[in-house]
Write a protein that holds these residues in place. Structure first.
Motif, PDB file in Angstrom:
ATOM      1  N   GLU A  38       0.853  -1.191   0.000  1.00 34.46           N
ATOM      2  CA  GLU A  38       0.000   0.000   0.000  1.00 34.46           C
ATOM      3  C   GLU A  38       0.891   1.244   0.000  1.00 34.46           C
ATOM      4  N   LEU A  39       0.398   2.302  -0.624  1.00 30.79           N
ATOM      5  CA  LEU A  39       1.120   3.576  -0.606  1.00 30.79           C
ATOM      6  C   LEU A  39       0.091   4.696  -0.640  1.00 30.79           C
ATOM      7  N   ALA A  81      -3.932   7.363  -3.252  1.00 32.75           N
ATOM      8  CA  ALA A  81      -3.613   6.116  -2.554  1.00 32.75           C
ATOM      9  C   ALA A  81      -3.825   4.942  -3.491  1.00 32.75           C
ATOM     10  N   GLU A  82      -3.042   3.913  -3.260  1.00 35.30           N
ATOM     11  CA  GLU A  82      -3.133   2.677  -4.046  1.00 35.30           C
ATOM     12  C   GLU A  82      -2.843   1.498  -3.130  1.00 35.30           C
ATOM     13  N   PRO A  83      -3.692   0.478  -3.058  1.00 37.14           N
ATOM     14  CA  PRO A  83      -4.929   0.305  -3.821  1.00 37.14           C
ATOM     15  C   PRO A  83      -6.045   1.248  -3.357  1.00 37.14           C
ATOM     16  N   LEU A  91      -3.121   0.062   5.972  1.00 44.80           N
ATOM     17  CA  LEU A  91      -3.733   1.355   5.678  1.00 44.80           C
ATOM     18  C   LEU A  91      -5.216   1.212   5.371  1.00 44.80           C
ATOM     19  N   ALA A  92      -5.596   0.075   4.797  1.00 44.67           N
ATOM     20  CA  ALA A  92      -6.998  -0.163   4.448  1.00 44.67           C
ATOM     21  C   ALA A  92      -7.831  -0.619   5.636  1.00 44.67           C
ATOM     22  N   LYS A  93      -7.218  -0.649   6.838  1.00 48.93           N
ATOM     23  CA  LYS A  93      -7.911  -0.972   8.087  1.00 48.93           C
ATOM     24  C   LYS A  93      -8.312  -2.443   8.188  1.00 48.93           C
ATOM     25  N   ASP A  94      -7.726  -3.325   7.394  1.00 48.03           N
ATOM     26  CA  ASP A  94      -7.995  -4.745   7.610  1.00 48.03           C
ATOM     27  C   ASP A  94      -6.984  -5.264   8.632  1.00 48.03           C
ATOM     28  N   ASN A  95      -7.231  -6.493   9.112  1.00 48.54           N
ATOM     29  CA  ASN A  95      -6.372  -7.052  10.164  1.00 48.54           C
ATOM     30  C   ASN A  95      -5.150  -7.732   9.559  1.00 48.54           C
ATOM     31  N   ALA A  96      -4.425  -6.984   8.758  1.00 44.21           N
ATOM     32  CA  ALA A  96      -3.208  -7.491   8.134  1.00 44.21           C
ATOM     33  C   ALA A  96      -2.033  -6.732   8.736  1.00 44.21           C
TER      34      ALA A  96
END
Length: 208
Positions: free
Chosen positions: A108-109, A121-123, A149-154
């Motif tokens: 992510e960026l 932002a990407e994705p 950054l996408a707020k998932d639990n990764a």
């Protein structure tokens, strides 16, 4: 009860207690041996994994710092924002973010201002997480975050480079997910590494 019977019962109890004591001693010795084996074999692997992740994060931080210091993306965004022409350049900035993410190998960026405005932002899923979340992650970088950054639990390695031009603070925040990095380490070292607590970013079990 006759004396012979009493002696027989007494010796029998003593023998049982002796056997139990020997068993406990053996178990204690086995536990100590296992702890020593862990210290000798697996603890260095855990330390190596931690150090390796730190090296990866430092490498990501250096390349992002170079992008902020010498690249055109942050400068263009800063100039456009201070000149009031940002809306006309959002599409081109987004294309540059996409290109930079691919070049750096980030998962992510995000191009973001210090007050939480996301300029690109990407994705695209990162855009839905909100500027406050991105600003928080960038403020604490470099660090290991339980969320992307996408707020998932990764769980992710998070790096950030701020820069200021013409009174406008704009920066890049990049992430790489930890699990694929750890599995790459496990494959190369011949170890089985698994997350023991999904809610905590740094909890892994290492098995030989």
């Amino acid at each position: 009860m006759r004396l012979a019977a009493k002696l027989s019962l007494t010796f029998g109890l003593l023998a049982s207690m002796t056997t139990l004591g020997v068993g406990l001693t053996i178990r204690h010795a086995w536990l100590q041996a296992e702890e020593k084996r862990f210290d000798d074999e697996l603890r260095p692997a855990c330390d190596h994994l931690r150090d390796w992740l730190n090296v990866e994060m430092e490498r990501d931080q250096r390349q992002l710092d170079r992008a902020c210091a010498h690249g055109s993306l942050v400068d263009r965004a800063s100039i456009a924002r201070s000149a009031g022409t940002l809306d006309a350049q959002r599409l081109s900035l987004l294309e540059l973010v996409r290109s930079e993410r691919s070049a750096f190998g980030f998962d992510e960026l995000a191009l973001i201002t210090n007050d939480g405005e996301v300029l690109g932002a990407e994705p695209k899923s990162v855009l839905q997480s909100g500027g406050d979340h991105l600003a928080h992650l960038g403020h604490d970088a470099p660090w290991v975050s339980p969320q992307s950054l996408a707020k998932d639990n990764a769980a992710s390695l998070v790096v950030h480079c701020p820069t200021k031009a013409k009174g406008v603070s704009v920066g890049l925040t990049g992430t790489r997910r930890i699990d694929p990095l750890v599995q790459r380490f496990a494959t190369s070292s011949g170890l089985d590494v698994q997350r023991t607590n999904p809610a905590r970013s740094g909890d892994f079990a290492v098995r030989a």
